[in-house]
Design a protein around this motif. Structure first.
Motif, PDB file in Angstrom:
ATOM      1  N   SER A  55       0.827  -1.209   0.000  1.00 44.63           N
ATOM      2  CA  SER A  55       0.000   0.000   0.000  1.00 44.63           C
ATOM      3  C   SER A  55       0.860   1.257   0.000  1.00 44.63           C
ATOM      4  N   ALA A  56       0.247   2.353  -0.401  1.00 46.52           N
ATOM      5  CA  ALA A  56       0.939   3.640  -0.371  1.00 46.52           C
ATOM      6  C   ALA A  56       1.341   4.005   1.063  1.00 46.52           C
ATOM      7  N   GLU A  57       0.483   3.645   2.015  1.00 39.69           N
ATOM      8  CA  GLU A  57       0.778   3.948   3.419  1.00 39.69           C
ATOM      9  C   GLU A  57       2.012   3.181   3.899  1.00 39.69           C
ATOM     10  N   GLU A  58       2.152   1.941   3.475  1.00 39.27           N
ATOM     11  CA  GLU A  58       3.318   1.141   3.876  1.00 39.27           C
ATOM     12  C   GLU A  58       4.605   1.740   3.309  1.00 39.27           C
ATOM     13  N   ILE A  59       4.542   2.214   2.078  1.00 37.49           N
ATOM     14  CA  ILE A  59       5.717   2.846   1.473  1.00 37.49           C
ATOM     15  C   ILE A  59       6.063   4.132   2.208  1.00 37.49           C
ATOM     16  N   ARG A  60       5.036   4.915   2.514  1.00 32.25           N
ATOM     17  CA  ARG A  60       5.268   6.154   3.266  1.00 32.25           C
ATOM     18  C   ARG A  60       5.942   5.858   4.601  1.00 32.25           C
ATOM     19  N   ASP A  61       5.446   4.872   5.323  1.00 31.67           N
ATOM     20  CA  ASP A  61       6.020   4.538   6.628  1.00 31.67           C
ATOM     21  C   ASP A  61       7.444   4.014   6.503  1.00 31.67           C
ATOM     22  N   TYR A  62       7.726   3.315   5.409  1.00 34.21           N
ATOM     23  CA  TYR A  62       9.080   2.804   5.165  1.00 34.21           C
ATOM     24  C   TYR A  62      10.079   3.965   5.079  1.00 34.21           C
ATOM     25  N   VAL A  63       9.707   4.989   4.339  1.00 38.03           N
ATOM     26  CA  VAL A  63      10.593   6.150   4.204  1.00 38.03           C
ATOM     27  C   VAL A  63      10.665   6.920   5.516  1.00 38.03           C
ATOM     28  N   LYS A  64       9.533   7.021   6.193  1.00 43.03           N
ATOM     29  CA  LYS A  64       9.471   7.774   7.448  1.00 43.03           C
ATOM     30  C   LYS A  64      10.466   7.253   8.474  1.00 43.03           C
ATOM     31  N   GLU A  65      10.694   5.957   8.468  1.00 37.40           N
ATOM     32  CA  GLU A  65      11.612   5.339   9.426  1.00 37.40           C
ATOM     33  C   GLU A  65      13.076   5.614   9.088  1.00 37.40           C
ATOM     34  N   ARG A  66      13.337   6.118   7.883  1.00 38.06           N
ATOM     35  CA  ARG A  66      14.724   6.201   7.409  1.00 38.06           C
ATOM     36  C   ARG A  66      15.234   7.601   7.143  1.00 38.06           C
ATOM     37  N   VAL A  67      14.362   8.596   7.232  1.00 37.22           N
ATOM     38  CA  VAL A  67      14.806   9.977   7.011  1.00 37.22           C
ATOM     39  C   VAL A  67      14.210  10.877   8.084  1.00 37.22           C
ATOM     40  N   ALA A  68      14.741  12.097   8.166  1.00 38.30           N
ATOM     41  CA  ALA A  68      14.244  13.065   9.137  1.00 38.30           C
ATOM     42  C   ALA A  68      12.751  13.328   8.906  1.00 38.30           C
ATOM     43  N   ALA A  69      12.070  13.713   9.974  1.00 38.27           N
ATOM     44  CA  ALA A  69      10.611  13.824   9.940  1.00 38.27           C
ATOM     45  C   ALA A  69      10.099  14.803   8.896  1.00 38.27           C
ATOM     46  N   TYR A  70      10.866  15.870   8.608  1.00 39.81           N
ATOM     47  CA  TYR A  70      10.379  16.848   7.645  1.00 39.81           C
ATOM     48  C   TYR A  70      10.567  16.395   6.200  1.00 39.81           C
ATOM     49  N   LYS A  71      11.269  15.276   5.988  1.00 33.21           N
ATOM     50  CA  LYS A  71      11.613  14.855   4.631  1.00 33.21           C
ATOM     51  C   LYS A  71      10.679  13.808   4.022  1.00 33.21           C
ATOM     52  N   TYR A  72      10.041  12.997   4.861  1.00 32.03           N
ATOM     53  CA  TYR A  72       9.327  11.874   4.260  1.00 32.03           C
ATOM     54  C   TYR A  72       8.067  12.358   3.539  1.00 32.03           C
ATOM     55  N   PRO A  73       7.670  11.668   2.469  1.00 26.15           N
ATOM     56  CA  PRO A  73       6.508  12.110   1.685  1.00 26.15           C
ATOM     57  C   PRO A  73       5.197  11.839   2.399  1.00 26.15           C
ATOM     58  N   ARG A  74       4.488  12.918   2.734  1.00 23.27           N
ATOM     59  CA  ARG A  74       3.170  12.752   3.346  1.00 23.27           C
ATOM     60  C   ARG A  74       2.158  12.224   2.331  1.00 23.27           C
ATOM     61  N   ARG A  75       2.406  12.536   1.058  1.00 23.40           N
ATOM     62  CA  ARG A  75       1.490  12.088   0.009  1.00 23.40           C
ATOM     63  C   ARG A  75       2.223  11.086  -0.879  1.00 23.40           C
ATOM     64  N   VAL A  76       1.723   9.871  -0.893  1.00 22.72           N
ATOM     65  CA  VAL A  76       2.272   8.814  -1.738  1.00 22.72           C
ATOM     66  C   VAL A  76       1.117   8.217  -2.537  1.00 22.72           C
ATOM     67  N   TRP A  77       1.310   8.076  -3.837  1.00 28.52           N
ATOM     68  CA  TRP A  77       0.281   7.446  -4.653  1.00 28.52           C
ATOM     69  C   TRP A  77       0.926   6.471  -5.629  1.00 28.52           C
ATOM     70  N   LEU A  78       0.182   5.396  -5.909  1.00 29.01           N
ATOM     71  CA  LEU A  78       0.685   4.346  -6.786  1.00 29.01           C
ATOM     72  C   LEU A  78       0.215   4.588  -8.213  1.00 29.01           C
ATOM     73  N   VAL A  79       1.117   4.351  -9.161  1.00 26.68           N
ATOM     74  CA  VAL A  79       0.803   4.519 -10.586  1.00 26.68           C
ATOM     75  C   VAL A  79       1.253   3.269 -11.335  1.00 26.68           C
ATOM     76  N   ASP A  80       0.663   3.046 -12.502  1.00 29.69           N
ATOM     77  CA  ASP A  80       1.075   1.900 -13.331  1.00 29.69           C
ATOM     78  C   ASP A  80       2.469   2.121 -13.899  1.00 29.69           C
ATOM     79  N   ALA A  81       2.752   3.364 -14.297  1.00 28.16           N
ATOM     80  CA  ALA A  81       4.063   3.707 -14.852  1.00 28.16           C
ATOM     81  C   ALA A  81       4.262   5.209 -14.735  1.00 28.16           C
ATOM     82  N   LEU A  82       5.502   5.644 -14.698  1.00 33.95           N
ATOM     83  CA  LEU A  82       5.814   7.069 -14.644  1.00 33.95           C
ATOM     84  C   LEU A  82       6.067   7.602 -16.052  1.00 33.95           C
ATOM     85  N   PRO A  83       5.662   8.837 -16.330  1.00 35.26           N
ATOM     86  CA  PRO A  83       5.856   9.404 -17.679  1.00 35.26           C
ATOM     87  C   PRO A  83       7.343   9.588 -17.979  1.00 35.26           C
ATOM     88  N   LYS A  84       7.714   9.277 -19.227  1.00 38.01           N
ATOM     89  CA  LYS A  84       9.128   9.359 -19.602  1.00 38.01           C
ATOM     90  C   LYS A  84       9.289  10.023 -20.956  1.00 38.01           C
TER      91      LYS A  84
END
Length: 495
Positions: free
Chosen positions: A449-478
């Motif tokens: 889930s997006a929440e699990e990814i957010r929490d993963y980053v939250k545990e590894r960087v300073a509190a002001y850095k982790y993404p509060r908004r995470v969303w899943l996409v099929d692919a990123l534009p290139k």
């Protein structure tokens, strides 16, 4: 002698028993600040730390911060300021890259520091509320080590949009000149002033414009370990604060609370930096508190102040004009100056430009060309010589006055076993200016889930850095070369 610590020594000669620092119910006079910093220098020397050695300083806005800061400088060593919110992986880079031989760390961060491999074998001293009492028993080092203008005083870690943070080497000449100009021609600070130190002292803004300016002028500084608008307003009344320095989110918070909390009539000047100040906030603050906010501009690499508005000739929405001893130009991609009104990159030359990036000659050569520092910020200059920021050439995100570098967060995202691709962008936010957003594409067959990814980053960087908004996409534009096109990424309305 150029040593930045001489600012403190000079202040003691004139204002020995005047209050230098206040924090809650505690205070230090200039004489006490000087004596304790001499004892820190003596302690470091006794542990075989000497001139040019790098020493980490990881602490919030407590009385011990300036004590340790000036003690390191007094010895002729180099201060490596560190945000106390950093995690072990970030601490590892700061200590390892700088080659630090010692570190002073806030007691609540000791476990994170000890988890960084680079901390092994370092001389370490934990900072807590009793440090000043402990330091009073250390043998002082009375003389201030001689330093030259070009000698490094502070290494401030910063970065662009790629790679790990780089250490900007600010010299004794950089820091002394920037503080002196800020104190005199910009803020007009005297011994009668009281500055409020809400800005983190580990950041260039707080170091130069609050702490070093106060010491240069023999003024007092009221510290707040953690900003709270109601507390700040009450302390303005209690300590009769005259100069407040902050980032836009602080002004937004104080306007929301209103003037009924405390008597703020002693305020004569407010300084804003770190991000653009919305016009409605500037006007609302003046209406609510009757104090003028002046905006300026700078970067860690410029010590930090490069331009500033003046009390008698401010232009709302602008970052002012270059400060004394500093030149600014707007140039195109070929480095040629553009006409007034046209958009280009800000380049800066003067006493405030860093010596270079620590152990990064290629990055230094890319940033400083023929003496001009290339900021990466896009702006225009009007016919009166005032500068207006238009956009950021770099993808730097400024969240509540803190710099967040997308690549650093993306690297953490890519460490997650389920993440295939990730892109971090700034998402507009009503109070923080920008919020951290992350678009993530998962590996085939992975479910997270997006929440699990957010929490993963939250545990590894300073509190002001982790993404509060995470969303899943099929692919990123290139683009055609496969480069992710962040300008085409749009966050969903809710994520």
């Amino acid at each position: 002698m150029t040593n930045l610590a001489m600012n403190l020594k000079d202040a003691v000669g004139q204002y020995a028993d005047r209050v230098a620092l206040r924090l809650e119910d505690a205070m230090l006079t200039y004489r006490q600040l000087d004596d304790l910093s001499a004892r820190v220098a003596g302690w470091l020397s006794a542990h075989n730390i000497g001139p040019d050695d790098r020493v980490g300083l990881m602490a919030p806005n407590v009385l011990a911060f300036p004590v340790v800061y000036y003690g390191i400088l007094r010895l002729g060593a180099v201060v490596v300021p560190m945000n106390p919110l950093l995690k072990a992986r970030e601490i590892e880079h700061y200590l390892g890259d700088s080659g630090a031989r010692a570190v002073f760390c806030w007691h609540e961060t000791a476990a994170e520091v000890d988890s960084a491999p680079a901390a092994a074998g370092l001389v370490r001293c934990a900072i807590d509320d009793g440090l000043l009492d402990t330091a009073s028993g250390w043998d002082p080092m009375e003389p201030v080590a001689p330093r030259d203008d070009h000698d490094t005083a502070v290494i401030l870690y910063t970065s662009g949009t790629t790679g790990s943070p780089k250490g900007a080497q600010l010299t004794h000449g950089n820091m002394r000149a920037n503080a002196a100009v800020s104190a005199s021609s910009l803020f007009g600070v005297t011994t009668d002033d009281v500055l409020m130190g809400c800005l983190p002292l580990f950041h260039a803004f707080g170091q130069t414009c609050a702490m070093n300016v106060a010491v240069v002028a023999g003024a007092a500084m009221t510290l707040i370990a953690r900003f709270d608008p109601a507390t700040a307003l009450r302390l303005i009344e209690r300590d009769r604060v005259t100069v407040f320095l902050g980032v836009p989110t602080m002004y937004v918070a104080m306007v929301q609370i209103g003037a009924s909390v405390a008597d703020t009539s002693t305020l004569r000047l407010c300084v804003s930096g770190g991000a653009a100040l919305p016009g409605e906030v500037l006007r609302g603050f003046a209406e609510t508190f009757g104090a003028q906010i002046l905006e300026g501009y700078g970067l860690s690499e410029t010590s930090p102040v490069a331009s500033f508005n003046r009390v008698d000739r401010a232009k709302p929405g602008s970052i002012g004009v270059p400060i004394d001893g500093v030149e600014m130009r707007i140039v195109d991609e070929q480095g040629e100056e553009v006409a007034p009104g046209e958009v280009g990159e800000i380049v800066i030359r003067g006493h405030n430009v860093m010596r270079g990036y620590w152990n990064r000659p290629e990055a230094t050569a890319e940033a400083i060309k023929e003496g001009w520092f290339h900021s990466g910020d896009m702006a225009r200059e009007d016919e009166d010589g005032y500068f207006f920021i238009v956009d950021r050439k770099k993808e730097l995100i400024i969240r509540g006055g803190y710099n967040v570098y997308p690549r650093e967060i993306e690297e953490v995202l890519y460490e997650h076993p389920a993440v295939l691709e990730a892109a971090v962008i700034g998402v507009p936010h009503p109070t923080h200016g920008e919020e951290i957003g992350a678009a993530v594409a998962l590996r085939p067959g992975k479910a997270v889930s997006a929440e699990e990814i957010r929490d993963y980053v939250k545990e590894r960087v300073a509190a002001y850095k982790y993404p509060r908004r995470v969303w899943l996409v099929d692919a990123l534009p290139k683009g055609p070369t496969g480069k992710i096109l962040k300008r085409h990424i749009e966050p969903p309305e809710q994520a």
